[in-house]
Design an enzyme around this catalytic site. Structure first.
Site, PDB file in Angstrom:
ATOM      1  N   ILE A   1       0.830  -1.201   0.000  1.00 28.92           N
ATOM      2  CA  ILE A   1       0.000   0.000   0.000  1.00 28.92           C
ATOM      3  C   ILE A   1       0.871   1.258   0.000  1.00 28.92           C
ATOM      4  CG2 ILE A   1      -1.927   1.156   1.167  1.00 28.92           C
ATOM      5  CD1 ILE A   1      -2.344  -1.841   0.229  1.00 28.92           C
ATOM      6  N   GLU A   2       1.961   1.214   0.734  1.00 31.36           N
ATOM      7  CA  GLU A   2       2.810   2.392   0.883  1.00 31.36           C
ATOM      8  C   GLU A   2       3.622   2.706  -0.374  1.00 31.36           C
ATOM      9  OE1 GLU A   2       3.171   4.686   3.015  1.00 31.36           O
ATOM     10  OE2 GLU A   2       2.036   3.999   4.737  1.00 31.36           O
TER      11      GLU A   2
END
Length: 443
Positions: A119-120
């Site tokens: 996600i990051e």
């Protein structure tokens, strides 16, 4: 007959040995008591059902409550509809996932947190956001410093695989202790603990619930946990979503190797028999063409190549392994002057030190320069660990110099104006202009 005598002699020796053992055991029984009936414990053989695949190991360590809402369902469908994107992300992740899972299990943290770099940063340790967050775990400069991630002229630990993972898990642990909820901890990781704390306080004052889905937050943070839940869903049951995950062995991908001397990245990759691209993927914090041993005492190499590196290093006859070294600017100077001092072309000097146009190099800056053939010593720990590149715009320096002269000129003009009869009107007009400027500035 001889055979019978030999057998008889051997029997005597064995009997004598048994007798001595019996005597020895009888003399060493102090403090021991016989096992009573029912006290003997029979331990079964431990069943070692180690997962062959790392995805299976991650699934077994899921601990966080599922977020079941429309946003989570939407993101699950979004990711599963992009198999090429998932493939690229998961192929990048296979270098780092084992280490992250090991660290999470050692801390007894939920293993689905190993999916957070999807996600990051899409598991890209070189990723840099528009807000200057960097690395696989996307640390901002100030947050990185607060978790002991060094950022200097020669390395950025926000990109370091091991250091950034340690810092990220430290931060997540702290946030979980602070809020007592993993979803709120993740919101704070994305939005900041202060903002989450204020949002909770607002809901409490209004008599509203204070869970993750109840808070008023930016859309990015609102989507943050649903995105992680989506990856958790897909990894948890790939066939359900028509996804095929590439197999990742449940085995370390890399190991740490000591770096005893300053060494060019190209030399290190060659000694390890890997490409520079693969070397940089495991050592992304080294964003210069040279590795400084005093600042980076260890490097990461693929598991099988670590031994190759050691063997080639010990057999190497290279007199020097680094063609670059650090030079500290003695005074503030122009880039052209600095390049001339170290016998470099200005364009090359700018490129290797990442210096933009129209900048001055401030005194004390550490810069990368060619290492002469007769230079034997490596860069010192002081420079390798703390070297900074400080720049200032040339225009600012010129304005400051002009400002000093301007003040004197302005003073003489005002002095002569006071002597004239019309000075009062001019000063009144000037004051009116300043007030107008101040109002515009405040707006």
């Amino acid at each position: 007959m001889r055979f019978l005598l030999a057998v008889f002699s051997l029997s005597l020796v064995l009997l004598t040995g048994c007798a001595s053992l019996s005597e020895q055991s009888s003399t060493n029984t102090e403090g021991l008591s016989p096992i009573a009936k029912g006290t003997a414990k029979r331990d079964g053989v431990a069943q070692l059902n180690l997962p062959n695949d790392l995805w299976e190991r991650i699934r077994k360590g899921y601990q966080m409550p599922n977020l079941e809402n429309e946003l989570a369902n939407d993101r699950t469908q979004w990711y599963s509809a992009k198999p090429d994107y998932l493939q690229r992300m998961t192929e990048r992740s296979n270098k780092y996932l084992y280490h992250i899972v090991e660290e999470l299990e050692a801390r007894k943290m939920p293993t689905e947190l190993a999916l957070l770099p999807f996600i990051e940063s899409a598991f890209n340790p070189q990723a840099v956001s528009s807000a200057r967050a960097s690395g696989m775990w996307q640390f901002m400069p100030a947050t990185g410093k607060s978790f002991d991630l060094k950022q200097n002229a020669f390395r950025d630990d926000r990109r370091d695989v091991q250091a950034s993972t340690r810092a990220a898990l430290d931060y997540l642990e702290r946030l979980h202790k602070m809020f007592g909820d993993w979803h709120l901890a993740l919101a704070a990781y994305n939005w900041g603990e202060g903002n989450v704390g204020k949002a909770i306080a607002r809901n409490k004052r209004a008599g509203l619930p204070t869970g993750y889905t109840d808070l008023n937050m930016p859309m990015e943070t609102r989507m943050y946990v649903p995105k992680l839940q989506a990856m958790k869903n897909i990894v948890g049951n790939p066939p359900q979503y028509g996804v095929v995950l590439p197999s990742i062995p449940n085995h370390p991908y890399f190991q740490s190797v000591p770096l005893r001397r300053d060494m060019d990245v190209s030399v290190a990759a060659k000694l390890a028999d890997i490409s520079e691209q693969d070397f940089k993927a495991l050592n992304p914090s080294a964003h210069r063409p040279v590795l400084l041993a005093a600042g980076s005492p260890n490097i990461l190499l693929p598991w099988d190549n670590a031994e190759v590196f050691q063997r080639n290093y010990e057999a190497s006859t290279l007199g020097r392994m680094a063609t670059w070294t650090a030079w500290v600017a003695p005074t503030t100077m122009k880039v052209a002057d600095a390049a001339k001092r170290v016998n470099m072309n200005e364009a090359d000097f700018r490129a290797v030190n990442n210096i933009p146009p129209r900048m001055l190099i401030k005194a004390g800056s550490a810069l990368l320069v060619p290492r002469s053939a007769n230079m034997l010593g490596d860069v010192t720990a002081q420079v390798a660990d703390n070297g900074k590149l400080d720049l200032s715009p040339e225009a600012v320096a010129k304005r400051k110099a002009a400002g000093k002269g301007g003040k004197n000129a302005k003073g003489s003009k005002l002095a002569s104006a006071k002597e004239s009869k019309s000075s009062g009107k001019k000063q009144a007009s000037a004051k009116g202009d300043k007030k107008g400027d101040t109002k515009v500035a405040k707006k």
